[in-house]
Design a protein around this motif. Structure first.
Motif: not given
Ligand SMILES: Nc1ncnc2c1ncn2[C@@H]1O[C@H](COP(=O)(O)OP(=O)(O)OP(=O)(O)O)[C@@H](O)[C@H]1O
Ligand SMILES: Nc1ncnc2c1ncn2[C@@H]1O[C@H](COP(=O)(O)OP(=O)(O)OP(=O)(O)O)[C@@H](O)[C@H]1O
Ligand SMILES: NC(N)=O
Ligand SMILES: [Mg+2]
Ligand SMILES: [Mg+2]
Lengths: 537, 389, 403, 253, 231
Positions: D157-159, D184, E16, E35-37, E41-42, E83, E158
């Motif tokens: 999301h943040g990316q 986010g 992930a 941080r982001n990514g 969420t995963s 989210q 979030e």
């Molecule tokens: N459907 C998907 N297919 C491939 N890669 C994914 C997918 N969803 C997320 N990712 C990758 O997995 C990693 C973890 O993503 P995730 O969404 O869990 O991050 P996050 O901690 O929730 O980040 P944010 O704070 O930005 O929401 C990231 O590098 C993202 O690019």
């Protein structure tokens, strides 16, 4: 009661005598000879025989001629004897009314053609003007109206005198008016009165009668007739609007019925369901199977065949739908365009399967008696099958709408189709809901098939003829909106039926398609478009 | 300006595809004409005509893939453009019959004679000239697509709404062309062609030439499609497909893009139809049937949407399957086979034949490429890929 | 292999036309079976090659080509719609093979490679109209048809014919509907209206296939009885009636060259054998089937006459060949490649069969070119003397050869 | 008369008396607001106040029922469509990040570049060195250089938020409308974003919507608070955040 | 209540989550930061079963739920506020709330008053379509919807994202209130450090798919967490 009937028959016999006396005075030949002619298997001999028997004044005439009409008059070409099979199965000698033990093997029903059927009807018309059954009297009066045969006047007058049933009185009055109008020696007053009565009738036939009035009439009569014609024309024009509107509603109901299942599988679930038509077809075949079973085992239940077919068709088509969903569709959620491909393949398979099982030709599905025939409101003919289909469609629609709106399953269905993943996280058993939703849409298509079997072919191609129209309706109305489907179907139906008389069926249909294309430009999401952010999200 | 558009479009698989089509286009006619009839390697004439038909379908499939696979426009009416191109060619071929028709009328085609046409309808004029007919082959479908698209895209008709009105369009044309009054021979359509540009349409040489021409057209169509999709325009199309409104906010005039590819695609379909007609010998309104257009979409899906090569392959595979299944012992069951094929492809090869193949092959290739790049980088010490290649 | 003679069967087994054509495929298989029981032809067994052109017209041409070149069939029995015939025509001409076409059609054709065993308009439409005019005293006419070539042409011929008999324009109503039309409310009401002027009215229906069932259902429900407004149909036979509840349709008419109900020993034997072959005691027969029976018989006779299946020889031998039809007469192949046929008018009975109410005194020769149409009244087809399908008797020229 | 030549206002963006309602619901009520060239403005306001709707109006997504929206003093935005407005130089980052999911990050940026957007232009386009350098710079700025060949759909999301900001940079518009850029993001990232916006503001006009008060404070620009579709308060962050009504409806106690 | 043991998750070839372990207790708030990514969420997707895990196990209420389908987990009492909100756009606000009835017994199928007292705006918008609401309103709806299920475990991804400050405070209060009920375990994924620090009972900071720093309320140091997150 029995005495009453007997009494009626006595009057009947008298009246026959009257007809004979007025119409064909002294046609020679004994009654038996005339009856014998039925055995010649020659249409013109049969014609002669009808005339002779009808005018013979013999009390057996009515029984013989009505037997002839119903195909119960049997003739033995070898012995040249003629028999009547009575409705209760008893066999009597036609000429003598003596009971006989059994029919000779060579006896066959006396054949009729249209000309003879008309002769029979005319003869029976004369014989039934005084029938105890008011419906028959009305029918007889109406055939007199058409033929306006002067010879019938005394009989009509006689009948009118004793008539108590209102509708029959009217029919006799009109018949009498028709006769008087064409009777050369009727007075002007009588003719004016006749014109008024005919004008009051106000239908196409009345107009035909008035326009058929030939030359040399007094000016007053001519102008009265012209006025009456004009009045009838005006009212007919109005009635034809009403008629078109009814046809439109009826066509709309068929479109709606065909589309309503698609409004679920496509409109709600987003599956581009090309096999929808085949579900309709399956419903129609279920009706066929039910009727076959009834025909062979319980012929008495025929009138209930549709009532049995509806739930069965729902179950069969619904079950097939669930099977399809479980085995194919469920792998395709989120890929709506691919459902097009798979369901198209499926529709090919289903068509060919039905073709293999039931053969490529049409199968006979009959109308139960309550779905046969028509009645009239003013100048509008309403056929029972179309009326019932309209009611049925509206009922299905209402039930479905209520189901989606007010039941938990309905809410779950909508939630699942809008966001399957989140719905699962809300504790909704998405796969069950998916299967049920698809099953519901298919089941409804199935019951649509039951209704459509009443007006269309039951053949493997049945579904294909509805699939395009169904998609048009759903899309025109606005995908995902049941009300849109309803309004869309009726709009297209009515537009079609108002265009058809002007442009013809083919150009009318083209015009409708072009209108749909143009309409979508104005409202790119259909008639009842969902608006706002919610849609774009 | 042009060359880079073309060179850019030629990656390995595209080159292979072109080479195969070219080889087929040359070898089949040669074998048909030069080898003695009945020899093992001789391709019989009926197969030349059959393959010619497949090639025309492949062109149609490419046209559909261009708009559907890349721009997300699902046209369920592309058969209309195909048929219009076919009719334009059919009209030329009819006029070529001249007084050799059954009634011997030098101007009027037979069906007009026996339907009492006093004179040639205005829209039949000019079709006695090949160049005019050839122009119409492109212009008529193109113009219809342009008008239709101009209306629809400007009004932002999208998704199934667009699909359904394209279907309405072809359905309306179907009904129209059925009518004898329309002046296109009604249901019987246009048939019994004699010659094209002075050559007998039934002569082996003509057939071979038509086949070669179809292959050429396929190659050109493919090149145009490749040029479009590998250009930045192609990326814009994909952007439109995936997030139309977002693309607008970036300043792209989405309707122009759609109109451009839609019209281009319709012109291609028209060419396909025009080549199809002399090879199959008839054009009739049933080519407008909505089912035909749906099937054409299905070829694309079977082969692999958004892969071009796949679209062409899908057209050939499905139609070959159809030819194969409709003869012999399987004939009564061919719908089962075809239906099953569609279902199985959807379930087992969700991206179509080529798409699925790519999905297996890409990671492997990517690995190899990175490996190569790394070793190359090690060798000459540069790791930056050359930006302006 | 060379020890069999191959017979192509080119009838749609799927798609919209399967409904009509499948039976014809079965008929040919049945006839071949019977022939083989009799020892085949020229001492060889016959072998059917069945393909499915799937109601798709270009596919007809493709399959015809395949049958002739790949399967090397000696003769093809096939097609139903005119367009399918038009589609395969060039193929048969190019590859010089033989097609037997068993369905009534609009005429205006006589090709060297095609033998037309169905009715030409003068063998069906005109006699039917004559009957209605004479026996039913019909004065007003509704010509209702599906919008395609056969009905259009037939109606054109009928219109010209009616006018030549003094029927006025305002007493003729012509109506066309799309294929598969299913909503007949307006049209049936119009017919009713047209017929309620006091003049006797009849409907001449060239409505095709699928559209008939809803049409007749609507007729029945709106209460149009045969005694009021009879409908005479050219495309409704026993097979079509099998899908309709015929009770309300009693007395409506059809004009054909064959009815299953015709009492003739040949017919009864055929029906029995057919029902035994299909293992269905209720299986009906119909006119196009009979056309195939005649055509097949003629082909066998011609082959035996020239002792060869060579197309040229058989084509030349066929005109003049006679074959018993199933209604007691003997049909003959004419030089224009059409045959002589009796014409019957039948009324629909409650059991789904027809009751013959009228028939032509003798056999009627099929006209390839209609005498009622301006463009064709001088044309004849003659493949024996003139070797020409469209010989102009006025100019004494064979048309279409670049004149 | 010569509206084309005479600027109605010196402001870059000028909204006056704008009304919008959806099925009877008044989302924007008599909204008036001006943005001077080179200004950066922070917009705050309760959820549902109409901030995003206002951006929809400016970018042509929503047509106002009433009112005037002028860009650069001369152009009436209410009569233009999204494309035209984007061409004028108004770029937007959406509240819910919207990127082209099936294309790579690099291609996303490429698409955003403000070069010839005509059909012909894109068909015959070839990348110039300056363009590829610009993309390179943007990639670095949004820290996705390593991910340049990944599909945008696979970003977190943040990316995606970052990528969308990157697209704005590539688009290089005169006016940037930035809807909740730091939602986010971590505090550090929030800080970096603020720095980035300030950097951009050196030669661009920016309107930024945020709920993160720390971020707004860090920007240090004039703040407008919307409420129920119209302006509730305007001024420095301190002025606005001490406004009683703002505290009541927005900040809370 | 919830025990996550060494789980890993892959998106295709990309990993992930790498061996994440966690615990959540009733009446406690477990904060996941990063941080982001980094995979927050995963992690939640793995917990609710929206995405299959490659290894490790998840147990809830003493039972292993690793193999359960998402709806079965929901029916066991796992409520999820994703989210991006994931409101059902075409359902009205009321219908959105009612989708939470799935796991409930027939008698319990009502919307608890808590929902409206926590988020009064929902009360006034019952008849509007969820998709039409503003971002913040949708966020409130998403939390309300999860509460309708009477979850035993509430997963919030979030929840403050895009929410006006006063409502963030409300949400904070709501979470404290739920915690005070004592029977709900809460997992809160956040980037908004102040908010998390105020509510959390325990903390885990993630990086590159793994938990790289964990602490309790008692041992917590916001500066350290901030430092960990910034790395
Ligand atoms: N459907 C998907 N297919 C491939 N890669 C994914 C997918 N969803 C997320 N990712 C990758 O997995 C990693 C973890 O993503 P995730 O969404 O869990 O991050 P996050 O901690 O929730 O980040 P944010 O704070 O930005 O929401 C990231 O590098 C993202 O690019
Ligand atoms: N297309 C629409 N249809 C119906 N209502 C709408 C539509 N667009 C916006 N609204 C309503 O208008 C109001 C303003 O919405 P908007 O999205 O502009 O708020 P916002 O200030 O951006 O809020 P947030 O801070 O939560 O993002 C909301 O109540 C919303 O429900
Ligand atoms: N020949 C026919 N009936 O099309
Ligand atoms: Mg907003
Ligand atoms: Mg996240």
């Amino acid at each position: 009661m029995f005495a009453n009937v007997l009494e009626r028959f006595r009057t009947l016999a008298l009246s026959i005598f009257l007809v004979a006396a007025f119409a064909v005075p002294a046609l020679a030949g004994p009654f038996e000879d005339a009856v014998g002619k039925f055995a010649n298997d020659d249409f013109s001999d049969t014609n002669d025989a009808i005339g002779a028997v009808a005018s013979s004044g013999n009390p057996l005439a009515f029984a013989i001629i009505s037997a002839l009409q119903d195909g119960r008059l049997m003739a033995d070409p070898d012995t040249r004897k003629v028999y009547v099979t009575e409705p209760n199965g008893k066999i009597v000698d036609a000429a003598t009314a003596e009971p006989v033990a059994s029919l000779p093997a060579a006896a066959a029903a006396v054949r009729l053609n249209n000309r003879l059927r008309r002769a029979v009807e005319a003869a029976l018309g004369g014989l039934t003007l005084l029938s105890p059954d008011p419906a028959k009297r009305i029918h007889a009066a109406q055939s007199v109206f058409k033929t306006h045969d002067e010879a019938m006047l005394p009989l009509v007058d006689e009948a009118l005198k004793n008539e108590t049933v209102k509708a029959a009185r009217l029919a006799f009055t009109e018949a009498r008016a028709a006769i008087l109008l064409f009777k050369p020696d009727a007075t002007d007053a009588e003719k004016l009165e006749a014109i008024a009565a005919i004008k009051a009738r106000g239908d196409q036939e009345a107009m035909a009668l008035l326009t058929g009035l030939t030359g040399d009439q007094p000016a007053a009569i001519v102008s009265a007739a012209a006025n009456a014609t004009a009045a009838i024309q005006r009212s007919l024009a109005l009635w034809s609007m009403v008629q078109n509107a009814w046809y439109g509603l009826s066509l709309g109901s068929v479109l709606l019925l065909a589309a309503i299942g698609l409004a679920i599988t496509f409109g709600v679930m987003g599956v581009i369901n090309m096999a929808h038509g085949e579900m309709v077809m399956i419903g129609a075949y279920v009706t066929f199977v039910v009727q076959e079973a009834i025909r062979t085992s319980y012929p008495g239940l025929f009138d209930y065949s549709l009532l049995m077919a509806v739930p069965l068709a729902f179950i069969v088509a619904g079950a097939i739908g669930i099977l399809i969903e479980r085995s194919i569709i469920r792998f395709l959620y989120g890929r709506p365009l691919e459902t097009l491909l798979a369901t198209w393949g499926l529709s090919l398979v289903l068509q060919q399967a039905v073709r293999t099982m039931f053969g490529p030709t049409n199968r006979e599905v009959g109308n139960p008696s309550w779905m046969s025939g028509a009645f009239e409101i003013g100048q509008v003919t309403i056929t029972y099958n179309r009326l019932w289909i309209l009611c049925f469609t509206l009922a299905v629609f209402a039930i479905l709408l209520a189901m989606l709106r007010y039941t938990a399953l309905g809410l779950e269905m909508r939630a699942v189709t809008q966001n399957r993943r989140m719905a699962a996280s809300m504790g909704i058993a998405t796969s069950r809901v998916d299967a049920l939703t698809f099953g519901l849409g298919s089941g409804i298509a199935g019951i649509a098939g039951v209704a459509l079997s009443q007006i269309d072919n039951v053949s493997p191609n049945l579904g294909q003829s509805y699939i395009i129209d169904s998609f048009m309706v759903v899309v025109f109305g606005g995908v995902g909106n049941l009300w849109g489907t309803l309004v869309g179907a009726f709009t297209l139906g009515i537009a079609n039926k108002f265009l058809e008389p002007v442009a013809g069926a083919v150009l009318g249909k083209i015009a409708i398609l072009v209108l749909i294309i143009l309409f979508i430009q104005k409202r790119p999401r259909g008639l009842f478009a969902l608006k706002g952010r919610a849609v774009e999200a | 300006m042009m060359p880079h558009v073309l060179t850019r479009s030629l990656d390995r698989s595209a080159t292979v595809f072109l080479a195969v089509v070219a080889a087929v286009g040359v070898l089949i006619p040669l074998s048909n004409l030069l080898l003695p009839a009945g020899s093992m390697f001789q391709v019989p004439t009926y197969l030349v005509a059959l393959f010619g038909k497949y090639v025309c379908y492949a062109i149609l499939a490419l046209a559909i893939d261009l708009i559907w696979g890349y721009c997300g426009i699902l046209s369920l009416g592309h058969g209309a453009f195909f048929a219009l191109g076919g009719y334009a060619m059919g009209m030329y071929l009819m006029r070529q019959i001249g007084s050799r028709g059954v009634y011997g009328n030098p101007i009027l085609p037979d069906f007009m004679v026996f339907l009492n046409y006093p004179k040639l309808p205005w829209y039949w004029h000019g079709f006695d000239m090949f160049w005019f007919a050839a122009l119409m082959v492109i212009l008529v479908p193109g113009l219809l697509a342009f008008c239709f698209g101009w209306l629809a895209f400007r009004s932002r008709v999208t998704g199934v709404y667009l699909s359904i009105i394209t279907q309405a369009m072809t359905y309306a044309l179907l009904l129209g062309f059925f009518r004898n009054d329309f002046g296109f021979g009604g249901n019987n359509g246009l048939t019994d062609f004699k010659d094209i540009l002075g050559f007998n349409v039934q002569a082996d040489g003509t057939r071979a030439a038509l086949f070669l021409l179809s292959c050429l057209a396929l190659m050109i169509t493919f090149l145009i499609c490749r040029a479009v999709v590998t250009s930045k325009l192609g990326k814009v199309l994909i952007a439109v497909r995936d997030a139309e409104s977002r693309t607008r906010f970036l300043g792209y005039r989405v309707e122009s893009y759609k109109l451009f590819v839609f019209t281009l695609s319709a012109c291609m379909a028209g060419v396909a139809g025009a080549l199809y007609v002399p090879q199959v010998g008839i054009i009739n309104p049933s080519e407008f049937a909505p089912g035909n257009s749906i099937e054409a979409v299905i070829w694309v899906a079977v082969g692999g949407r958004g892969t071009l090569v796949g679209a062409a392959l899908g057209a050939v595979v499905v139609n070959y399957a159809k030819t194969f299944f409709t003869s012999g012992a399987l004939a009564p069951y061919w719908l089962f086979m075809l239906g099953a094929l569609f279902i199985l492809v959807t379930l087992l090869l969700p991206k179509g034949i080529v798409g699925t193949f790519n999905a297996w092959w890409e990671p492997w290739r990517a690995q190899r490429i990175t490996a190569n790049a790394e070793s190359a980088a090690r060798e000459d010490g540069v790791s930056e890929p050359n930006p302006a290649e | 292999a060379d020890d069999t003679i191959k017979v192509g069967v080119l009838h749609s087994l799927s798609g919209t036309m399967a409904i009509s054509e499948t039976t014809l495929k079965d008929t040919i298989l049945f006839l071949i079976d019977e022939q083989n029981k009799k020892g085949g032809v020229l001492g060889k067994k016959l072998e059917a090659v069945v393909v499915d052109p799937a109601s798709n017209w270009p596919l007809f041409a493709e399959k015809a080509r395949e049958l002739i070149t790949k399967n090397k069939v000696s003769v093809v029995f096939g097609c139903w719609t005119s367009v399918s015939r038009k589609s395969v025509l060039p193929v048969f001409k190019e590859l010089n093979s033989i097609l037997f076409y068993p369905v009534q059609y609009e005429g205006e054709e006589s090709e060297r490679n095609v033998f037309y065993t169905g009715a030409a308009p003068n063998q069906q439409a005109i006699p039917a109209v004559d009957y209605l005019m004479k026996d039913e005293k019909v004065k007003r006419w509704v010509l209702a048809g599906t919008d395609y070539v056969y009905p259009r042409t037939t109606n054109k011929i009928l219109e010209a014919y009616l006018k030549s008999k003094g029927v006025k324009q305002e007493d003729i109503m012509i109506n066309y509907t799309p294929f598969g039309h299913s909503d007949w409310q307006t049209i049936v009401a119009d017919i009713k209206k047209f017929g309620s002027t006091g003049k006797k009215t009849a409907v001449v229906s060239t409505i095709n296939g699928d559209a008939n069932v809803p049409f007749y259902k609507e007729l029945g429900n709106q209460g149009i009885k045969a005694t009021d407004i009879p409908v005479v149909a050219f495309s409704v036979g026993e097979e079509e009636l099998a899908g309709i509840d015929t009770k309300p349709l009693l007395g409506h008419l059809a004009a054909w060259n064959y009815f299953q109900s015709i009492k003739d020993p040949g017919n009864e034997k055929f029906i029995k054998a057919w029902q035994a072959y299909t293992k269905n005691p209720k299986r009906v027969t119909n006119d196009p089937m009979e056309a195939h029976v005649i055509g097949f018989d003629m082909w066998v006779k011609a082959v035996e006459k020239v002792k060869s299946v060579d197309a040229d020889k058989v084509i030349d031998a066929l005109p003049g060949i006679e074959a018993k039809n199933l209604t007691g007469g003997t049909s003959k192949m004419l030089p224009n490649h059409h045959i002589t046929k009796p014409v019957f008018i039948g009324e629909i009975k409650a059991n789904g069969q027809f009751d013959v109410v009228w028939k032509t005194p003798g056999l009627v020769a099929g006209d390839a070119w209609s005498k009622e149409l301006e463009g064709s009244k001088d044309l004849i087809g003659d493949w024996v003397g003139k070797k020409c399908g469209n010989y102009n008797t006025k100019t004494n020229k064979c048309g279409g050869q670049g004149s | 008369m010569n509206a084309m030549e005479t600027r109605a206002t010196s402001a870059l963006l000028y909204l006056d008396g704008v009304h919008v309602s959806f099925d009877g619901f008044h989302a924007i009520n008599n909204l008036s607001l001006t943005l001077e060239p080179g200004e950066m403005r922070a917009i705050i306001g309760p959820n549902g106040a109409g901030k995003t709707t206002m951006m929809d109006i400016i970018t042509g997504k929503t047509k106002p029922d009433e009112g005037e929206v002028l860009f650069d003093g001369v152009t009436d935005l209410t009569r233009l469509d999204e494309t035209r407005i984007a061409e004028l130089g108004i770029g937007r980052k959406f509240q819910k990040p919207t990127v082209f999911e099936s294309q790579t990050i690099q291609d996303n940026l490429l698409l955003a570049l403000n070069v010839d957007h005509s059909v012909k232009g894109t068909l015959f386009w070839r990348e110039t060195r300056s363009e590829s350098e610009r993309i390179e710079r943007v990639l670095e700025t949004i820290r996705l250089t390593d991910a340049r060949n990944r599909l945008a759909g696979s970003l977190s999301h943040g990316q995606k938020q970052w990528l969308e900001i990157g697209m704005l940079l590539a688009q290089d518009p005169k006016l940037l409308l930035v809807d909740e850029p730091v939602a986010g993001m971590t505090d550090v990232e929030t800080h970096q974003t603020a720095e980035l916006l300030k950097e951009i503001n050196k030669d661009k006009t920016i309107m930024v919507v945020e709920h993160d008060m720390t971020f707004v404070r860090e920007l240090g620009v004039k703040v407008t608070c919307l409420h129920e579709g119209s302006v509730l308060a305007e001024g420095t962050i301190d002025q606005v955040s001490s406004n009683e009504r703002v505290i009541e409806v927005y900040l809370g106690r | 209540m919830l025990k996550v043991d060494n789980i890993s998750l892959y998106y295709g070839a990309a990993q992930a989550l790498r061996g994440v372990s966690l615990k959540a207790e009733p009446g406690k708030v477990m904060c996941v930061l990063g941080r982001n990514g980094v995979g927050k969420t995963s992690l939640l997707r793995a917990l609710v079963g929206q995405y299959p895990i490659a290894s490790g196990s998840i147990s809830f209420d003493g039972a292993d739920i690793t193999g359960l389908k998402p709806y079965e987990r929901a029916r066991k009492g796992i409520g999820f506020v994703p989210q991006g909100r994931e409101i059902f756009p075409l359902l009205t606000v009321e219908e959105n709330l009612k989708t939470g009835f799935g796991p409930l017994k027939r008698d319990d199928r009502n919307i608890p008053d808590d929902v409206f007292s926590l988020f009064p705006v929902l009360q006034t918008m019952l008849g509007r379509r969820g998709g039409d609401l503003s971002g913040g309103q949708q966020q409130q709806l998403a939390i309300g919807r999860a509460l309708v299920m009477r979850p035993k475990l509430l997963l919030l991804d979030e929840p403050t994202e895009g929410i006006q400050p006063s409502i963030i405070k409300d949400i904070g209060r709501a979470i404290s209130y739920l915690r005070s009920l004592g029977n709900i375990a809460i997992v809160l994924v956040e980037q908004y450090l102040d908010f998390a620090c105020e509510l959390g009972d325990s903390f885990a900071v993630m990086d590159r798919g793994a938990v790289k720093y964990a602490c309790d309320r008692s041992t917590m140091d916001p500066a350290e967490i901030s430092r960990q997150m910034a790395l």
